[in-house]
Design a protein around this motif. Structure first.
Motif, PDB file in Angstrom:
ATOM      1  N   ASN A  87       0.838  -1.206   0.000  1.00  0.00           N
ATOM      2  CA  ASN A  87       0.000   0.000   0.000  1.00  0.00           C
ATOM      3  C   ASN A  87       0.870   1.251   0.000  1.00  0.00           C
ATOM      4  N   VAL A  88       1.684   1.393  -1.079  1.00  0.00           N
ATOM      5  CA  VAL A  88       2.606   2.522  -1.162  1.00  0.00           C
ATOM      6  C   VAL A  88       2.616   3.083  -2.583  1.00  0.00           C
ATOM      7  N   LEU A  89       3.092   4.310  -2.685  1.00  0.00           N
ATOM      8  CA  LEU A  89       3.471   4.905  -3.957  1.00  0.00           C
ATOM      9  C   LEU A  89       4.970   4.653  -4.107  1.00  0.00           C
ATOM     10  N   ALA A  90       5.402   4.095  -5.238  1.00  0.00           N
ATOM     11  CA  ALA A  90       6.808   3.747  -5.410  1.00  0.00           C
ATOM     12  C   ALA A  90       7.382   4.388  -6.669  1.00  0.00           C
ATOM     13  N   ALA A  91       8.605   4.890  -6.535  1.00  0.00           N
ATOM     14  CA  ALA A  91       9.335   5.464  -7.666  1.00  0.00           C
ATOM     15  C   ALA A  91      10.605   4.643  -7.851  1.00  0.00           C
ATOM     16  N   ILE A  92      10.724   3.971  -9.001  1.00  0.00           N
ATOM     17  CA  ILE A  92      11.837   3.075  -9.274  1.00  0.00           C
ATOM     18  C   ILE A  92      12.683   3.660 -10.402  1.00  0.00           C
ATOM     19  N   THR A  93      13.953   3.908 -10.143  1.00  0.00           N
ATOM     20  CA  THR A  93      14.854   4.426 -11.167  1.00  0.00           C
ATOM     21  C   THR A  93      15.582   3.269 -11.837  1.00  0.00           C
ATOM     22  N   ARG A  94      15.810   3.427 -13.169  1.00  0.00           N
ATOM     23  CA  ARG A  94      16.426   2.350 -13.957  1.00  0.00           C
ATOM     24  C   ARG A  94      17.569   2.880 -14.828  1.00  0.00           C
ATOM     25  N   SER A  95      18.344   3.835 -14.281  1.00  0.00           N
ATOM     26  CA  SER A  95      19.491   4.421 -14.985  1.00  0.00           C
ATOM     27  C   SER A  95      19.060   4.949 -16.345  1.00  0.00           C
ATOM     28  N   GLU A  96      19.742   4.515 -17.433  1.00  0.00           N
ATOM     29  CA  GLU A  96      19.454   5.070 -18.755  1.00  0.00           C
ATOM     30  C   GLU A  96      18.088   4.638 -19.292  1.00  0.00           C
ATOM     31  N   LYS A  97      17.450   3.664 -18.612  1.00  0.00           N
ATOM     32  CA  LYS A  97      16.116   3.225 -19.039  1.00  0.00           C
ATOM     33  C   LYS A  97      15.006   4.094 -18.452  1.00  0.00           C
ATOM     34  N   GLY A  98      15.366   5.104 -17.663  1.00  0.00           N
ATOM     35  CA  GLY A  98      14.369   6.025 -17.127  1.00  0.00           C
ATOM     36  C   GLY A  98      13.850   5.597 -15.774  1.00  0.00           C
ATOM     37  N   ALA A  99      12.578   5.817 -15.539  1.00  0.00           N
ATOM     38  CA  ALA A  99      11.981   5.530 -14.230  1.00  0.00           C
ATOM     39  C   ALA A  99      10.568   4.993 -14.410  1.00  0.00           C
ATOM     40  N   VAL A 100      10.140   4.232 -13.424  1.00  0.00           N
ATOM     41  CA  VAL A 100       8.791   3.665 -13.396  1.00  0.00           C
ATOM     42  C   VAL A 100       8.149   4.063 -12.079  1.00  0.00           C
ATOM     43  N   ILE A 101       6.947   4.619 -12.149  1.00  0.00           N
ATOM     44  CA  ILE A 101       6.180   4.972 -10.959  1.00  0.00           C
ATOM     45  C   ILE A 101       5.031   3.982 -10.842  1.00  0.00           C
ATOM     46  N   VAL A 102       4.862   3.420  -9.654  1.00  0.00           N
ATOM     47  CA  VAL A 102       3.848   2.390  -9.426  1.00  0.00           C
ATOM     48  C   VAL A 102       2.988   2.789  -8.235  1.00  0.00           C
ATOM     49  N   ARG A 103       1.680   2.717  -8.431  1.00  0.00           N
ATOM     50  CA  ARG A 103       0.727   2.918  -7.328  1.00  0.00           C
ATOM     51  C   ARG A 103      -0.444   1.980  -7.561  1.00  0.00           C
ATOM     52  N   GLY A 104      -0.494   0.897  -6.806  1.00  0.00           N
ATOM     53  CA  GLY A 104      -1.524  -0.110  -7.034  1.00  0.00           C
ATOM     54  C   GLY A 104      -1.412  -0.666  -8.440  1.00  0.00           C
ATOM     55  N   ASP A 105      -2.506  -0.643  -9.178  1.00  0.00           N
ATOM     56  CA  ASP A 105      -2.508  -1.158 -10.549  1.00  0.00           C
ATOM     57  C   ASP A 105      -2.054  -0.117 -11.571  1.00  0.00           C
ATOM     58  N   GLU A 106      -1.788   1.100 -11.121  1.00  0.00           N
ATOM     59  CA  GLU A 106      -1.399   2.169 -12.046  1.00  0.00           C
ATOM     60  C   GLU A 106       0.115   2.182 -12.249  1.00  0.00           C
ATOM     61  N   THR A 107       0.527   2.542 -13.467  1.00  0.00           N
ATOM     62  CA  THR A 107       1.946   2.617 -13.801  1.00  0.00           C
ATOM     63  C   THR A 107       2.210   3.834 -14.675  1.00  0.00           C
TER      64      THR A 107
END
Length: 342
Positions: free
Chosen positions: A241-261
């Motif tokens: 039950n969190v908002l998550a920000a995942i960095t992937r270097s030169e591949k950019g970033a992915v933000i995840v909140r529940g089923d949303e991306t």
């Protein structure tokens, strides 16, 4: 809920960074694992320092770098971290206040010296960190100002603080104060080896409601869920039950909140110099946007832009005013055009 004085209050290790360019052979001879952060004692720190050659010395510390970046973007930031009453401690206090950050933690009058992080940067920009925690370990719940914590929109906690027991308790104390005031609490996982040490406890912090927002890079996420597959790790993260920000270097970033991306590309750079502080500055940009109620994909782009500035020079504090950089950024304008066309 009381009125806020700060957008973000960071709680973390107050460290002076000592940075030197080295080759891979130096790492082998020094018996350090490339790309890692390891804790060292004062004697080991001195031996490494003596071998490093020419160095650049700047104030650092993960959460402190984030709050300095937030300030450079026009945000209102505060920082809590322990230094000693020595030359390095005075330099740290001067630098963070000069960056526009509120810093009122009293220095330790006795005990070990101010923390130092010896950062070895190889030609590929990868950094290997050797940290003498020193006075950082003296941070306790007594250093937590309840009024300051409760008046920040977001409390930002550094995963490295989970190592010293007294600081761990300060971490929990601050989280409780923030939630009691109706604020949000963010955690950065800090380092893959930090996650290895505290994997179950970090999962527990999310599942027990201590944490609302998580920052991690791809390797840290893999370590958290003990899988080498990114999709598997993200699927597990969605159940928290969190908002998550995942960095992937030169591949950019992915933000995840529940089923949303939300996925965003990396910001363009001209010259990779030193990746020290990239994650710290991504968090700075993301939180600068988040505390202004910007769309999450825009927050991620602002984070990526801040990270792109920091990796093009030595040191983890901005050399260019990030607010001006953002105003001039074609990369950010791409988001605005996409949003208008949606």
């Amino acid at each position: 809920m009381s009125a806020h004085r700060f957008d973000v209050l960071g709680l973390g290790n107050a460290i002076v960074d000592v940075i030197a360019p080295v080759d891979d052979e130096f790492l082998v001879e020094a018996d350090v694992h490339k790309g890692s952060m390891q804790l060292v004692d004062q004697e080991r720190a001195q031996r490494l320092y003596d071998a490093m050659g020419a160095t650049t010395i700047v104030s650092g510390g993960s959460a402190a770098n984030t709050i300095a970046g937030l300030s450079s973007l026009g945000g209102k930031g505060a920082f809590v971290g322990k230094v000693a009453a020595d030359e390095a401690g005075r330099a740290f206090a001067h630098d963070i206040r000069a960056a526009g950050v509120h810093f009122s933690t009293l220095p330790a009058s006795e005990g070990p010296s101010t923390a130092r992080c010896l950062i070895l940067v190889t030609p590929d920009g990868q950094r290997t960190m050797n940290t003498f925690l020193g006075a950082c370990q003296n941070l306790t719940s007594a250093d937590i100002d309840a009024e300051e914590v409760s008046s920040a929109k977001v409390l930002y906690l550094e995963g490295y603080l989970w190592d010293p027991p007294a600081a761990k308790q300060a971490f929990k104390t601050a989280s409780g104060i923030a939630h009691a005031a109706g604020r949000e609490v963010a955690l950065t996982l800090s380092d893959v080896f930090c996650v290895d040490r505290h994997q179950q406890e970090f999962l527990g912090l999310m599942r027990d409601g201590f944490i609302d927002i998580v920052f991690a890079n791809e390797s840290e996420l893999h370590a958290l869920y003990q899988t080498a597959d990114f999709a598997t790790a993200v699927a597990a993260l969605r159940r928290e039950n969190v908002l998550a920000a995942i960095t992937r270097s030169e591949k950019g970033a992915v933000i995840v909140r529940g089923d949303e991306t939300w996925e965003v590309p990396a910001a363009p750079i001209e010259n990779l110099v030193d990746t020290t502080g990239a994650g710290d500055l991504f968090a700075a940009g993301f939180l600068a946007g988040y505390t202004r109620s910007q769309p999450l994909d825009y927050c991620a782009r602002l984070g990526a832009l801040a990270a792109s500035e920091i990796i093009q020079h030595f040191g983890a504090r901005p050399e260019t005013e990030l607010a001006r950089l953002a105003d001039q950024s074609l990369y950010l304008r791409e988001h605005s055009r996409a949003a208008e066309g949606a």
